[in-house]
Design an enzyme around this catalytic site. Structure first.
Site, PDB file in Angstrom:
ATOM      1  N   ASP A  66       0.765  -1.231  -0.114  1.00 37.30           N
ATOM      2  CA  ASP A  66      -0.078  -0.116   0.050  1.00 37.30           C
ATOM      3  C   ASP A  66       0.802   1.193   0.054  1.00 37.30           C
ATOM      4  OD1 ASP A  66       1.088  -0.405   2.621  1.00 37.30           O
ATOM      5  OD2 ASP A  66      -1.056  -0.794   3.363  1.00 37.30           O
ATOM      6  N   ASN A 135      -7.493  -2.579  14.115  1.00 41.87           N
ATOM      7  CA  ASN A 135      -8.978  -2.781  13.877  1.00 41.87           C
ATOM      8  C   ASN A 135      -9.185  -3.954  12.762  1.00 41.87           C
ATOM      9  OD1 ASN A 135      -8.081  -1.496  11.434  1.00 41.87           O
ATOM     10  ND2 ASN A 135      -9.535  -0.086  11.388  1.00 41.87           N
ATOM     11  N   HIS A 137      -7.257  -4.475   9.973  1.00 42.60           N
ATOM     12  CA  HIS A 137      -7.094  -4.445   8.613  1.00 42.60           C
ATOM     13  C   HIS A 137      -5.627  -4.855   8.427  1.00 42.60           C
ATOM     14  CE1 HIS A 137      -4.727  -0.115   9.806  1.00 42.60           C
ATOM     15  NE2 HIS A 137      -4.051  -0.787   9.104  1.00 42.60           N
ATOM     16  N   GLU A 142      -9.594  -1.851   5.272  1.00 46.62           N
ATOM     17  CA  GLU A 142     -10.303  -1.613   6.370  1.00 46.62           C
ATOM     18  C   GLU A 142     -11.657  -2.559   6.348  1.00 46.62           C
ATOM     19  OE1 GLU A 142      -8.778   0.376   8.439  1.00 46.62           O
ATOM     20  OE2 GLU A 142      -8.476   2.278   7.910  1.00 46.62           O
TER      21      GLU A 142
HETATM   22  C1  GLP Z   1      -0.408   0.567   8.520  1.00 50.60           C
HETATM   23  C2  GLP Z   1      -0.192  -0.259   7.320  1.00 50.60           C
HETATM   24  C3  GLP Z   1      -0.293  -1.847   7.595  1.00 50.60           C
HETATM   25  C4  GLP Z   1       0.286  -2.069   8.806  1.00 50.60           C
HETATM   26  C5  GLP Z   1      -0.151  -1.336   9.916  1.00 50.60           C
HETATM   27  C6  GLP Z   1       0.274  -1.763  11.438  1.00 50.60           C
HETATM   28  O1  GLP Z   1      -1.691   0.998   8.630  1.00 50.60           O
HETATM   29  N1  GLP Z   1      -0.963   0.014   6.159  1.00 50.60           N
HETATM   30  O2  GLP Z   1       0.256  -2.652   6.370  1.00 50.60           O
HETATM   31  O3  GLP Z   1       0.091  -3.750   8.931  1.00 50.60           O
HETATM   32  O4  GLP Z   1       0.129  -0.182   9.739  1.00 50.60           O
HETATM   33  O5  GLP Z   1       1.403  -1.108  11.646  1.00 50.60           O
HETATM   34  P1  GLP Z   1       2.604  -1.424  12.771  1.00 50.60           P
HETATM   35  O6  GLP Z   1       3.233  -2.468  12.347  1.00 50.60           O
HETATM   36  O7  GLP Z   1       3.271  -0.022  13.041  1.00 50.60           O
HETATM   37  O8  GLP Z   1       1.668  -1.648  14.080  1.00 50.60           O
END
Ligand code: GLP
Length: 246
Positions: A66, A135, A137, A142
């Protein structure tokens, strides 16, 4: 499908070794990559193993999950920038080997269509690495995202913008939209590993364990995948019952 590791460093060593094996067996491996704090020790371990053990990474290709819309690759909070800082520069990967959604494409719908097409043209993903939002995702899919979705533009939830705001000077600077691979793109990967670490992911892991596959919990789509595993450290596993690891 859950596997318990004592610490994030143990997960990083394991995932990294797995990537090394994959690339040794398939020098043309197509990797699906993720961003986020969870991935940082994994990429650090992988860089160290590549440098110490000398695997040939010149033929691998990667597709990231993404990118925020409106942030150019030079923006420090863009995922392009993250990947350069945490992985691509250290590995010396060529620009032609790596692909992320273009968050500043003039025609975002065309960019989305092209992105899923590019993954397919590369032969599909041999491996997809995933983190998870609180949440549920995956990528930026989402809650409510259909399981048959391909790469698309998303309107980020306030929860996700708040969670990710810690990385911006001011949480209001978090973009409202992003481009993400769809859940179908992720499920098409031959193999998936989702990693969750830290106490702030414990409730999410419990919900994921208890949930039947439902778009309300995007990561539950992995329960429909024949080769998906979920790696948790002790902190993220704190609310999981023992049968989760049976
Ligand atoms: C973002 C990314 C996700 C990732 C999430 C969790 O929203 N788009 O791909 O899994 O963050 O991030 P973290 O590893 O910092 O908790």
């Amino acid at each position: 499908m859950f596997q318990l590791f004592p610490t994030p460093a143990d997960i990083a060593a394991h995932v990294s070794a797995h990537l090394m094996d994959l690339i040794r067996q398939q020098p043309h491996a197509v990797l699906g990559l993720a961003t986020g704090s969870t991935m940082e020790p994994i990429y650090a371990a992988f860089i160290a193993q590549v440098q110490q053990q000398g695997v040939d990474i010149r033929q691998i290709r990667s597709f990231n999950l993404d990118e925020y819309m409106g942030l150019p690759p030079s923006h420090p909070q863009s995922y392009h920038y993250y990947m350069q800082q945490h992985l691509f520069q250290a590995l010396g990967l060529d620009a032609a080997q790596v692909r992320l959604p273009n968050g500043v494409a003039p025609d975002s719908v065309a960019e989305c269509r092209q992105y899923s097409a590019d993954i397919a043209a590369a032969g599909g993903l041999d491996f997809q690495l995933l983190g998870i939002g609180t949440n549920g995702h995956i990528g930026f899919n989402e809650p409510g995202t259909p399981f048959d979705s391909l790469t698309h533009v998303v309107h980020l939830t306030q929860k996700t913008r708040t969670d990710n705001g810690r990385l911006f000077d001011n949480p209001s600077q978090v973009p409202t939209h992003a481009i993400t691979m769809g859940i179908q793109d992720i499920l098409n990967a031959k193999q998936v590993i989702l990693v969750a670490t830290g106490a702030h992911k414990a409730q999410t892991m419990r919900q994921l364990f208890l949930s039947a596959p439902t778009p309300d919990m995007p990561a539950s789509a992995l329960k429909n995948h024949g080769n998906a595993r979920i790696y948790v450290d002790a902190a993220a596993a704190a609310l999981l019952p023992p049968e989760a690891f049976a």
